[in-house]
Design a protein around this motif. Structure first.
Motif, mmCIF file in Angstrom:
data_model
loop_
_atom_site.group_PDB
_atom_site.id
_atom_site.type_symbol
_atom_site.label_atom_id
_atom_site.label_comp_id
_atom_site.label_asym_id
_atom_site.label_seq_id
_atom_site.Cartn_x
_atom_site.Cartn_y
_atom_site.Cartn_z
ATOM 1 N N GLY A 2 44.101 40.202 97.437
ATOM 2 C CA GLY A 2 44.769 39.009 96.918
ATOM 3 C C GLY A 2 46.259 39.015 97.185
ATOM 4 O O GLY A 2 46.872 37.951 97.369
ATOM 5 N N PHE A 3 46.861 40.188 97.220
ATOM 6 C CA PHE A 3 48.308 40.301 97.439
ATOM 7 C C PHE A 3 48.671 40.650 98.886
ATOM 8 O O PHE A 3 49.827 40.966 99.180
ATOM 9 C CB PHE A 3 48.910 41.347 96.498
ATOM 10 N N THR A 4 47.700 40.594 99.791
ATOM 11 C CA THR A 4 47.941 40.911 101.197
ATOM 12 C C THR A 4 47.920 39.635 102.037
ATOM 13 O O THR A 4 46.968 38.866 101.994
ATOM 14 C CB THR A 4 46.864 41.880 101.736
ATOM 15 N N ALA A 45 43.737 46.988 103.738
ATOM 16 C CA ALA A 45 43.068 46.053 102.834
ATOM 17 C C ALA A 45 41.689 45.674 103.370
ATOM 18 O O ALA A 45 40.702 45.618 102.623
ATOM 19 C CB ALA A 45 43.924 44.803 102.631
ATOM 20 N N ILE A 46 41.600 45.422 104.677
ATOM 21 C CA ILE A 46 40.322 45.041 105.277
ATOM 22 C C ILE A 46 39.337 46.205 105.234
ATOM 23 O O ILE A 46 38.140 46.023 104.970
ATOM 24 C CB ILE A 46 40.520 44.555 106.719
ATOM 25 N N LEU A 47 39.840 47.419 105.453
ATOM 26 C CA LEU A 47 38.965 48.589 105.399
ATOM 27 C C LEU A 47 38.420 48.804 103.985
ATOM 28 O O LEU A 47 37.281 49.266 103.822
ATOM 29 C CB LEU A 47 39.708 49.829 105.885
ATOM 30 N N ILE A 50 39.583 46.676 92.138
ATOM 31 C CA ILE A 50 40.803 47.153 92.811
ATOM 32 C C ILE A 50 40.954 46.488 94.179
ATOM 33 O O ILE A 50 42.048 46.032 94.556
ATOM 34 C CB ILE A 50 40.762 48.691 92.954
ATOM 35 N N THR A 51 39.861 46.413 94.936
ATOM 36 C CA THR A 51 39.908 45.798 96.264
ATOM 37 C C THR A 51 40.268 44.321 96.181
ATOM 38 O O THR A 51 41.058 43.814 96.988
ATOM 39 C CB THR A 51 38.549 45.963 96.969
ATOM 40 N N LEU A 52 39.704 43.630 95.215
ATOM 41 C CA LEU A 52 39.986 42.204 95.025
ATOM 42 C C LEU A 52 41.469 41.970 94.770
ATOM 43 O O LEU A 52 42.081 41.050 95.332
ATOM 44 C CB LEU A 52 39.161 41.675 93.849
ATOM 45 N N PRO A 79 29.358 51.234 86.957
ATOM 46 C CA PRO A 79 30.788 51.204 86.598
ATOM 47 C C PRO A 79 31.706 51.648 87.731
ATOM 48 O O PRO A 79 32.821 51.145 87.870
ATOM 49 C CB PRO A 79 30.878 52.143 85.388
ATOM 50 N N VAL A 80 31.233 52.592 88.558
ATOM 51 C CA VAL A 80 32.047 53.046 89.703
ATOM 52 C C VAL A 80 32.251 51.895 90.686
ATOM 53 O O VAL A 80 33.372 51.650 91.159
ATOM 54 C CB VAL A 80 31.365 54.242 90.407
ATOM 55 N N TYR A 81 31.181 51.175 90.984
ATOM 56 C CA TYR A 81 31.275 50.050 91.916
ATOM 57 C C TYR A 81 32.115 48.912 91.344
ATOM 58 O O TYR A 81 32.878 48.271 92.074
ATOM 59 C CB TYR A 81 29.866 49.546 92.253
ATOM 60 N N VAL A 82 31.977 48.643 90.055
ATOM 61 C CA VAL A 82 32.760 47.576 89.422
ATOM 62 C C VAL A 82 34.254 47.867 89.557
ATOM 63 O O VAL A 82 35.049 46.988 89.926
ATOM 64 C CB VAL A 82 32.365 47.418 87.937
#
Length: 380
Positions: free
Chosen positions: A177-179, A7-9, A171-173, A163-166
Motif C-alpha cells: 500500500g505504501f509502495t 514488495a512484489i516478492l 504486513i504485505t498489504l 494466525p501465521v498466514y494472517v
C-alpha cells in the motif's frame, strides 16, 4: 534489491500460501474422516476460483492497475484465513475458508506475474519470474513445514498455520500500500472478446492448456505424496508424512532458485525441455515400490516441476508483451486445472490404489513434453 521488487516478492510469498491446499488435503482427510475423492474436493474449492475470477480480474486490472488488483487479492485471502481463527468445526466451513484463500491467490497471480515485468530489465523477465516463483515456493513449503514443526516439537496441530498466514498477509498489504509502482500501460483496453480471441492463436491455446495441466498435476503431487507415504509405508500423516510433502516443495524451492541462475545464460526454451525431461524421470521412480526410491522420485519431480509454470508463462507473455494483461488473465484462469485434475486422481486411487493414481500426473507431464516442441509466434 529495490523496494518495489521487495514488495512484489512479498506478494509472491503470499501467493504460495494458496498451495497449502495440497497439504490440507491429507490433514483434512484424517480430521474429517473423508474418502480420497472428498479430500480432493478441497483442491477443487481451492482452485475453482482461478477459473471463475482470472479473466474478469485481468480486465479490471487493465483499467484499475496491477497494484490495486494485487492488494484486492491480499485482502480476500486475509478474510478467508481469519475465519478459522474463530474455530474450524466443520468440513463445510473449511471448504469456505479454502474457497476464499483460492480466490485471493487467483487474484494475486493475475496481478503478480505481469507486474514483475514492470520492474524487470529487458530480457530478464524469465529469470526474475523464476526467482519470484522461488519466493512463492517458500510460501508453499510453509504449508508443510510449519504444521510438521508445530506437531513434532510444540505439541500444536496444523491449524497454527492460520494466525501465521494472517499476520504475513497483513504486513504485505501494508507494505504494498505504501509502495509506488510505475506500470506499463496498453494503448487499447482489454475486453472479454479481445482476451478470448487470443485462443484462436494455436500457440497461446496450447500454452494455456499447458498451465491447466501443470497446475493440476502439481497439486496431485503435493496432495498425493503424504497419502502415498501413509498408505504404503505406514508413515504418520501429521508429522513425517508432511515432511515427505515438504521434500517435494524443497525440491521446487531449490529448482526455482537454480532456474533463476541458469536462465541468465541458457535460453528459456532449452531449459524448458530439460526440466520436463527431469520431471518424467522423477515420476517414473515414484512407481517403484521402495520408500527410498519413491522419495528420490518425489525430489526429482519437484526439481523438474520447479520452473515449468514460470517458463510457460514468460515464454507466452514475451511472444505478445502488448497483450500481457489478457494473457495473464487466460493463464491464471488455467490454474483451475488444480480444481479438476486432482479429483480425477482421487477417483482413480479409490478405484485402484493410491500409487496407481499417480498415472494421472504422468499422463499430464507427457502432454507438457509435447509443448516443448511448439514454437511461439512472435508479433512483429
Amino acid at each position: 534489491m529495490n523496494r518495489k521488487t521487495f514488495a512484489i516478492l512479498l506478494a509472491f510469498l503470499c501467493m504460495g500460501f494458496g498451495d497449502a491446499v495440497g497439504p490440507f488435503v491429507g490433514l483434512a482427510k484424517e480430521q474429517f474422516a473423508l474418502s480420497n475423492f472428498e479430500a480432493q474436493l478441497i483442491a477443487f474449492m481451492g482452485f475453482i476460483m482461478f477459473g471463475l475470477l482470472s479473466v474478469p480480474m485481468g480486465l479490471v486490472q487493465d483499467r484499475t492497475g496491477k497494484k490495486f488488483v494485487l492488494m484486492l487479492g491480499l485482502a480476500i485471502a486475509l478474510l478467508g484465513l481469519i475465519l478459522p481463527l474463530f474455530g474450524l468445526s466443520s468440513y463445510a466451513l473449511f471448504l469456505l475458508t479454502i474457497l476464499l484463500l483460492g480466490a485471493g491467490a487467483a487474484i494475486l497471480q493475475v496481478a503478480g506475474n505481469p507486474i514483475m515485468r514492470d520492474v524487470s530489465e529487458p530480457g530478464k523477465y524469465s529469470r526474475n519470474l523464476s526467482f519470484g516463483q522461488f519466493i512463492k515456493a517458500i510460501g508453499s513449503l510453509s504449508g508443510s513445514l510449519i504444521p510438521f514443526a508445530a506437531a513434532k516439537w510444540m505439541g500444536m496441530d496444523w491449524k497454527v498455520l492460520f494466525p501465521v498466514y494472517v499476520a504475513s498477509l497483513l504486513i504485505t498489504l501494508i507494505i504494498i500500500g505504501f509502495t509506488k509502482i510505475e506500470e506499463q500501460k496498453t494503448d487499447s483496453p482489454a475486453t472479454f472478446r479481445s482476451c478470448f480471441s487470443l485462443l484462436s492463436n494455436r500457440f497461446i491455446l496450447l500454452m494455456v492448456l499447458g498451465i491447466f495441466v501443470y497446475v493440476g498435476i502439481e497439486i496431485c503431487l503435493s496432495s498425493g505424496v503424504p497419502i502415498l507415504l501413509s498408505s504404503h509405508y505406514g508413515i504418520d500423516l501429521k508429522t513425517w508424512g508432511l515432511l515427505g510433502n515438504a521434500f517435494f516443495f524443497i525440491a521446487i524451492l531449490s529448482g526455482r532458485f537454480l532456474g533463476s541462475v541458469i536462465l541468465t545464460w541458457m535460453k528459456p526454451r532449452t531449459f524448458f525441455r530439460l526440466t520436463v525431461a527431469l520431471s518424467i524421470l522423477g515420476l517414473l521412480l515414484v512407481f517403484v515400490d521402495n520408500r527410498v526410491i519413491t522419495l528420490v522420485g518425489v525430489f526429482l519431480t519437484g526439481l523438474g516441476f520447479a520452473n515449468i509454470f514460470p517458463l510457460i508463462f514468460s515464454i507466452t507473455v514475451d511472444s505478445m508483451p502488448e497483450r500481457a494483461n489478457e494473457i495473464s488473465g487466460l493463464m491464471v484462469t488455467a490454474i483451475a486445472g488444480g480444481a479438476f485434475i486432482p479429483p480425477l486422481m482421487g477417483l482413480l486411487a479409490d478405484a485402484t490404489s493410491v500409487r496407481f493414481g499417480f498415472i494421472v500426473p504422468l499422463i499430464g507431464i507427457g502432454f507438457i513434453a509435447l509443448l516443448t516442441l511448439v514454437k511461439p509466434k512472435v508479433q512483429e
